[in-house]
Scaffold this motif. Structure first.
Motif, PDB file in Angstrom:
ATOM      1  N   LEU A  24       0.843  -1.183   0.000  1.00 43.64           N
ATOM      2  CA  LEU A  24       0.000   0.000   0.000  1.00 43.64           C
ATOM      3  C   LEU A  24       0.884   1.240   0.000  1.00 43.64           C
ATOM      4  O   LEU A  24       1.806   1.341   0.816  1.00 43.64           O
ATOM      5  N   ARG A  25       0.589   2.170  -0.889  1.00 43.14           N
ATOM      6  CA  ARG A  25       1.374   3.391  -0.921  1.00 43.14           C
ATOM      7  C   ARG A  25       0.940   4.341   0.191  1.00 43.14           C
ATOM      8  O   ARG A  25      -0.251   4.548   0.425  1.00 43.14           O
ATOM      9  N   HIS A  26       1.909   4.893   0.902  1.00 43.57           N
ATOM     10  CA  HIS A  26       1.681   5.872   1.958  1.00 43.57           C
ATOM     11  C   HIS A  26       2.447   7.155   1.625  1.00 43.57           C
ATOM     12  O   HIS A  26       3.561   7.094   1.120  1.00 43.57           O
ATOM     13  N   LEU A  43      -1.461   9.796   4.319  1.00 39.96           N
ATOM     14  CA  LEU A  43      -2.435   9.423   3.300  1.00 39.96           C
ATOM     15  C   LEU A  43      -2.183   7.969   2.919  1.00 39.96           C
ATOM     16  O   LEU A  43      -1.123   7.630   2.392  1.00 39.96           O
ATOM     17  N   GLU A  44      -3.148   7.099   3.239  1.00 37.10           N
ATOM     18  CA  GLU A  44      -3.071   5.684   2.907  1.00 37.10           C
ATOM     19  C   GLU A  44      -4.130   5.405   1.841  1.00 37.10           C
ATOM     20  O   GLU A  44      -5.312   5.335   2.161  1.00 37.10           O
ATOM     21  N   GLU A  45      -3.703   5.261   0.611  1.00 42.61           N
ATOM     22  CA  GLU A  45      -4.644   5.152  -0.494  1.00 42.61           C
ATOM     23  C   GLU A  45      -5.559   6.361  -0.453  1.00 42.61           C
ATOM     24  O   GLU A  45      -5.111   7.493  -0.600  1.00 42.61           O
ATOM     25  N   PRO A 191       0.050  -1.344  -4.894  1.00 45.42           N
ATOM     26  CA  PRO A 191       0.589   0.018  -4.962  1.00 45.42           C
ATOM     27  C   PRO A 191      -0.447   0.997  -5.494  1.00 45.42           C
ATOM     28  O   PRO A 191      -1.240   0.675  -6.372  1.00 45.42           O
ATOM     29  N   VAL A 192      -0.448   2.213  -4.956  1.00 46.17           N
ATOM     30  CA  VAL A 192      -1.350   3.261  -5.427  1.00 46.17           C
ATOM     31  C   VAL A 192      -0.520   4.478  -5.783  1.00 46.17           C
ATOM     32  O   VAL A 192       0.653   4.572  -5.452  1.00 46.17           O
ATOM     33  N   THR A 193      -1.143   5.420  -6.470  1.00 51.58           N
ATOM     34  CA  THR A 193      -0.416   6.607  -6.902  1.00 51.58           C
ATOM     35  C   THR A 193      -1.119   7.851  -6.398  1.00 51.58           C
ATOM     36  O   THR A 193      -2.304   7.832  -6.088  1.00 51.58           O
ATOM     37  N   ARG A 194      -0.372   8.906  -6.353  1.00 57.83           N
ATOM     38  CA  ARG A 194      -0.925  10.205  -5.945  1.00 57.83           C
ATOM     39  C   ARG A 194      -0.196  11.289  -6.701  1.00 57.83           C
ATOM     40  O   ARG A 194       1.029  11.305  -6.729  1.00 57.83           O
TER      41      ARG A 194
END
Length: 229
Positions: A24-26, A43-45, A191-194
């Protein structure tokens, strides 16, 4: 109170863990540190958290409340420094080893284990695949890395014993250990993006009293919504 022990991790092990378990992207943004208090946004997701840590006679106390993701994005843009990392929770008995791959402000790989007390933390025997312990070195806290940066880290040697230990852990074969905090991932580990908004580069001035007051308002709102009509 949660007690943490932190260790360096060789990059190849971190990549193998993420490939096997996802992550998970933080993003964490820190406000300027004060002597007895510090505050940051996580920020978690799409989940935003406002966190306040205070230091008193009984040690450190950490409180957090959930805030809308849009508010978290806005607050991140006025923080004094950020860290960006992918976290993977690896089961160890009833708890987890939290493997973090930092990508910003520099590449770094860490593993953290959480405990409910100092005694339990002292009773934990690091697994063979963990690198050198850096718990007592404040340079390796996310706050210090975000606000002050970090010099080059020594290369961690690999060994067959460490690799065998990691494979055993991923297969669920872990030696009995002291009790750990049974933390669970809050969302599916992918994984996530921001997209990061740009700021004007001006000086950041934040009053932690305002942050604390905002936390109290958010907590009161949460409690009020939870009460029956």
């Amino acid at each position: 109170m949660t007690v943490r022990r932190r260790f360096l991790l060789t990059p190849s092990f971190a990549r193998l863990i993420r490939r096997e378990r996802g992550g998970l992207r933080h993003v964490e943004g820190f406000f300027p540190e004060q002597r007895d208090r510090s505050a940051w946004i996580r920020l978690e997701e799409n989940r935003g958290l406002l966190i306040l840590k205070t230091v008193g006679a009984d040690g450190e106390t950490e409180d957090q409340c959930e805030i809308p993701a849009g508010h978290a994005h806005a607050l991140l843009d006025v923080c004094a420094g950020e860290v960006d990392y992918t976290r993977t929770a690896v089961p160890i008995g009833e708890g987890h080893a939290l493997v973090d791959e930092l990508t910003r402000p520099r590449a770094l790989h860490l593993v953290t284990v959480e405990f409910a007390s100092d005694g339990e933390a002292r009773g934990f025997h690091p697994l063979e695949w963990f690198g050198p312990e850096v718990t007592a070195d404040r340079r390796y806290t996310n706050q210090s890395i975000a606000l002050k940066g970090l010099d080059a880290v020594a290369e961690i040697p690999l060994s067959d014993a460490a690799l065998d230990s990691l494979i055993d852990t991923l297969d669920g074969h872990v030696p009995a250990q002291a009790p750990m905090v049974a933390s669970r991932p809050k969302a599916k580990q992918v994984p996530v993006t921001r997209a990061k908004a740009q700021t004007d580069g001006g000086a950041v001035k934040v009053n932690l009293d305002d942050i604390e007051a905002a936390m109290m308002r958010e907590m009161e709102n949460t409690l009020r919504k939870g009460k029956p009509e």
